[in-house]
Design a protein around this motif. Structure first.
Motif, PDB file in Angstrom:
ATOM      1  N   THR A 197      36.443  48.470  42.289  1.00 42.84           N
ATOM      2  CA  THR A 197      37.175  48.892  43.479  1.00 42.84           C
ATOM      3  C   THR A 197      37.180  47.756  44.505  1.00 42.84           C
ATOM      4  O   THR A 197      36.329  46.867  44.482  1.00 42.84           O
ATOM      5  CB  THR A 197      36.530  50.131  44.111  1.00 42.84           C
ATOM      6  OG1 THR A 197      35.221  49.781  44.617  1.00 42.84           O
ATOM      7  CG2 THR A 197      36.373  51.253  43.094  1.00 42.84           C
ATOM      8  N   ASN A 198      38.138  47.805  45.405  1.00 41.05           N
ATOM      9  CA  ASN A 198      38.218  46.762  46.433  1.00 41.05           C
ATOM     10  C   ASN A 198      36.952  46.705  47.279  1.00 41.05           C
ATOM     11  O   ASN A 198      36.534  45.637  47.716  1.00 41.05           O
ATOM     12  CB  ASN A 198      39.447  46.989  47.320  1.00 41.05           C
ATOM     13  CG  ASN A 198      40.731  46.517  46.656  1.00 41.05           C
ATOM     14  OD1 ASN A 198      40.752  45.485  45.999  1.00 41.05           O
ATOM     15  ND2 ASN A 198      41.789  47.285  46.811  1.00 41.05           N
ATOM     16  N   GLU A 212      44.103  42.550  42.796  1.00 44.70           N
ATOM     17  CA  GLU A 212      45.538  42.365  42.595  1.00 44.70           C
ATOM     18  C   GLU A 212      45.829  41.098  41.781  1.00 44.70           C
ATOM     19  O   GLU A 212      46.685  41.098  40.891  1.00 44.70           O
ATOM     20  CB  GLU A 212      46.252  42.311  43.946  1.00 44.70           C
ATOM     21  CG  GLU A 212      46.281  43.630  44.696  1.00 44.70           C
ATOM     22  CD  GLU A 212      44.949  44.009  45.343  1.00 44.70           C
ATOM     23  OE1 GLU A 212      44.763  45.183  45.707  1.00 44.70           O
ATOM     24  OE2 GLU A 212      44.087  43.101  45.487  1.00 44.70           O
ATOM     25  N   ILE A 215      44.964  41.657  38.123  1.00 43.67           N
ATOM     26  CA  ILE A 215      45.981  42.457  37.444  1.00 43.67           C
ATOM     27  C   ILE A 215      47.211  41.609  37.144  1.00 43.67           C
ATOM     28  O   ILE A 215      47.827  41.731  36.078  1.00 43.67           O
ATOM     29  CB  ILE A 215      46.332  43.705  38.277  1.00 43.67           C
ATOM     30  CG1 ILE A 215      45.124  44.653  38.338  1.00 43.67           C
ATOM     31  CG2 ILE A 215      47.532  44.433  37.682  1.00 43.67           C
ATOM     32  CD1 ILE A 215      45.328  45.860  39.226  1.00 43.67           C
ATOM     33  N   GLU A 244      38.226  56.139  44.824  1.00 43.75           N
ATOM     34  CA  GLU A 244      38.543  54.713  44.744  1.00 43.75           C
ATOM     35  C   GLU A 244      38.670  54.225  43.299  1.00 43.75           C
ATOM     36  O   GLU A 244      39.523  53.377  43.007  1.00 43.75           O
ATOM     37  CB  GLU A 244      37.501  53.904  45.520  1.00 43.75           C
ATOM     38  CG  GLU A 244      37.547  54.228  47.011  1.00 43.75           C
ATOM     39  CD  GLU A 244      36.801  53.224  47.868  1.00 43.75           C
ATOM     40  OE1 GLU A 244      36.288  52.222  47.327  1.00 43.75           O
ATOM     41  OE2 GLU A 244      36.734  53.454  49.091  1.00 43.75           O
ATOM     42  N   ASN A 247      42.061  55.384  42.238  1.00 43.26           N
ATOM     43  CA  ASN A 247      43.102  54.501  42.768  1.00 43.26           C
ATOM     44  C   ASN A 247      43.181  53.195  41.965  1.00 43.26           C
ATOM     45  O   ASN A 247      44.270  52.644  41.778  1.00 43.26           O
ATOM     46  CB  ASN A 247      42.835  54.192  44.241  1.00 43.26           C
ATOM     47  CG  ASN A 247      43.097  55.384  45.139  1.00 43.26           C
ATOM     48  OD1 ASN A 247      43.831  56.304  44.761  1.00 43.26           O
ATOM     49  ND2 ASN A 247      42.512  55.386  46.324  1.00 43.26           N
ATOM     50  N   LEU A 248      42.042  52.721  41.507  1.00 42.21           N
ATOM     51  CA  LEU A 248      42.026  51.523  40.666  1.00 42.21           C
ATOM     52  C   LEU A 248      42.812  51.767  39.379  1.00 42.21           C
ATOM     53  O   LEU A 248      43.661  50.951  38.975  1.00 42.21           O
ATOM     54  CB  LEU A 248      40.577  51.134  40.352  1.00 42.21           C
ATOM     55  CG  LEU A 248      40.340  50.103  39.236  1.00 42.21           C
ATOM     56  CD1 LEU A 248      41.023  48.791  39.554  1.00 42.21           C
ATOM     57  CD2 LEU A 248      38.847  49.890  39.025  1.00 42.21           C
ATOM     58  N   SER A 251      46.502  52.005  40.094  1.00 42.82           N
ATOM     59  CA  SER A 251      47.073  50.682  40.339  1.00 42.82           C
ATOM     60  C   SER A 251      47.346  49.962  39.022  1.00 42.82           C
ATOM     61  O   SER A 251      48.384  49.308  38.849  1.00 42.82           O
ATOM     62  CB  SER A 251      46.129  49.850  41.217  1.00 42.82           C
ATOM     63  OG  SER A 251      46.695  48.598  41.519  1.00 42.82           O
ATOM     64  N   ASN A 254      50.417  51.585  37.370  1.00 44.29           N
ATOM     65  CA  ASN A 254      51.677  51.300  38.053  1.00 44.29           C
ATOM     66  C   ASN A 254      52.103  49.836  37.941  1.00 44.29           C
ATOM     67  O   ASN A 254      53.271  49.517  38.195  1.00 44.29           O
ATOM     68  CB  ASN A 254      51.578  51.691  39.526  1.00 44.29           C
ATOM     69  CG  ASN A 254      51.448  53.189  39.725  1.00 44.29           C
ATOM     70  OD1 ASN A 254      51.882  53.971  38.884  1.00 44.29           O
ATOM     71  ND2 ASN A 254      50.827  53.600  40.826  1.00 44.29           N
ATOM     72  N   ASN A 255      51.185  48.956  37.592  1.00 46.78           N
ATOM     73  CA  ASN A 255      51.497  47.530  37.580  1.00 46.78           C
ATOM     74  C   ASN A 255      51.576  46.902  36.194  1.00 46.78           C
ATOM     75  O   ASN A 255      52.122  45.809  36.045  1.00 46.78           O
ATOM     76  CB  ASN A 255      50.461  46.767  38.408  1.00 46.78           C
ATOM     77  CG  ASN A 255      50.675  46.930  39.902  1.00 46.78           C
ATOM     78  OD1 ASN A 255      51.569  46.319  40.487  1.00 46.78           O
ATOM     79  ND2 ASN A 255      49.855  47.772  40.520  1.00 46.78           N
TER      80      ASN A 255
END
Length: 340
Positions: A197-198, A212, A215, A244, A247-248, A251, A254-255
């Protein structure tokens, strides 16, 4: 890409192609001190009279050496054997197990005699025929930050591309993978990226690329049709951990490209530490906020005979249930290799 503050060349390493390439790359760089060793005594050439200083100076040092002993270590559950191309890492992740394994050797080391190493790998492959033999290239290192001038991974990927019974895999937090993208790897090398996580990256993964950027690098690898995977590690339990880590995974979903040549793999590892690691970490990072309260963990002996402090059984079960559910929700064809 890693630009060291100093490079230490052990005796006779400039006789090898990798040694020559590294020297040629940096010989005119005024930022880099080049030291040719006569006695191969590494520590004498790295400043620092205490762990705090020596750790940081070591992290800015590149050692060019030779692999001498050729007995490969086992590497469960990741692979059958470690492939000792390099050791050390340029990152300064506070939780890293290398802080223990290499506490007095925080520097990055490249072995120039890669032909000897790969020749020995072939012996291990032949011993296990007709079964496949899998080698892990990052058991004691992150090899990617030095790849632009070492080409160790490139040579290794080409070796395994011509070997039907051998497989190679490595994992990285870094993004210097462009020289690997056009290789005819034949699907025999798996490239994995370590993610978190960030919050964890910001607080504990010093000197590493953002999630980011990792990825983005992974997308390049997938488009080059490498088998690709992710290690989500170490998983920390804190107030918002489920949100979190979800969300990882979102992400990622989605990417990443919709179509991949091979199923995406996942390996999930919860945070654990040894008493020795804790002591080294507190010396190297005296202001760390890593959660290392022994009373909140379960002590368990591992496969190498020393004990680790783990999350308790109920929390490990919660981690397994969470990641099994979330990964299978977002990645229908993914393979979960293990959650520990």
């Amino acid at each position: 890409m890693f630009i060291p503050r100093r490079i230490l060349f052990e005796k006779n390493t400039l006789d090898y192609e990798i040694g020559k390439n590294i020297y040629g790359y940096f010989k005119d760089d005024k930022r880099v001190e080049i030291i040719n060793l006569s006695n191969n005594k590494i520590k004498e050439n790295i400043p620092g009279d205490d762990v705090f200083t020596f750790y940081r100076e070591g992290k800015n040092t590149l050692v060019v050496g030779k692999k001498r002993g050729m007995k490969f270590q086992s590497c469960k559950p990741s692979a059958h054997y470690q492939l000792p191309l390099l050791s050390g890492c340029t990152g300064q992740c506070e939780y890293c197990y290398l802080n223990t394994n290499m506490g007095d050797k925080p520097y990055m080391r490249i072995n120039v005699n890669i032909d000897d190493i790969l020749f020995n790998a072939q012996k291990y492959i032949d011993e296990r025929l007709p079964e496949e033999t899998i080698f892990e290239g990052s058991a004691t290192s992150d090899p990617v930050p030095v790849e632009p001038y070492s080409n160790s991974l490139k040579q290794t990927i080409i070796f395994f591309s011509n070997n039907e019974n051998g497989r190679f895999r490595f994992v990285t937090k870094y993004t210097d993978i462009d020289t690997l993208l056009d290789l005819n790897h034949k699907g025999r090398t798996e490239i994995r990226f370590t993610l978190n996580t960030n919050k964890i990256i910001k607080n504990f993964e010093n000197k590493t690329p953002s999630m980011e950027k990792r990825i983005d690098a992974c997308k390049k690898v997938i488009n080059s049709e490498y088998p690709t995977g992710f290690i989500i590690a170490p998983v920390f339990l804190y107030n918002e951990w489920k949100e979190e880590y979800k969300n990882l995974l979102l992400s990622l979903k989605n990417n990443l490209p919709e179509k991949t040549a091979y199923p995406i793999t996942f390996e999930v590892i919860s945070h654990r530490y040894t008493s020795r690691a804790k002591n080294v970490i507190l010396e190297a990072f005296p202001k760390t906020t890593l959660p290392m309260n022994d009373d909140e963990r379960t002590f368990k002996y591992g496969q190498f005979g020393y004990g680790k402090y783990l999350y308790n059984k109920e929390k490990i079960t919660e981690i397994k249930d969470f990641f099994n559910s979330e990964i299978n929700t977002y990645f229908k064809d993914a393979i979960i290799k293990y959650i520990i």
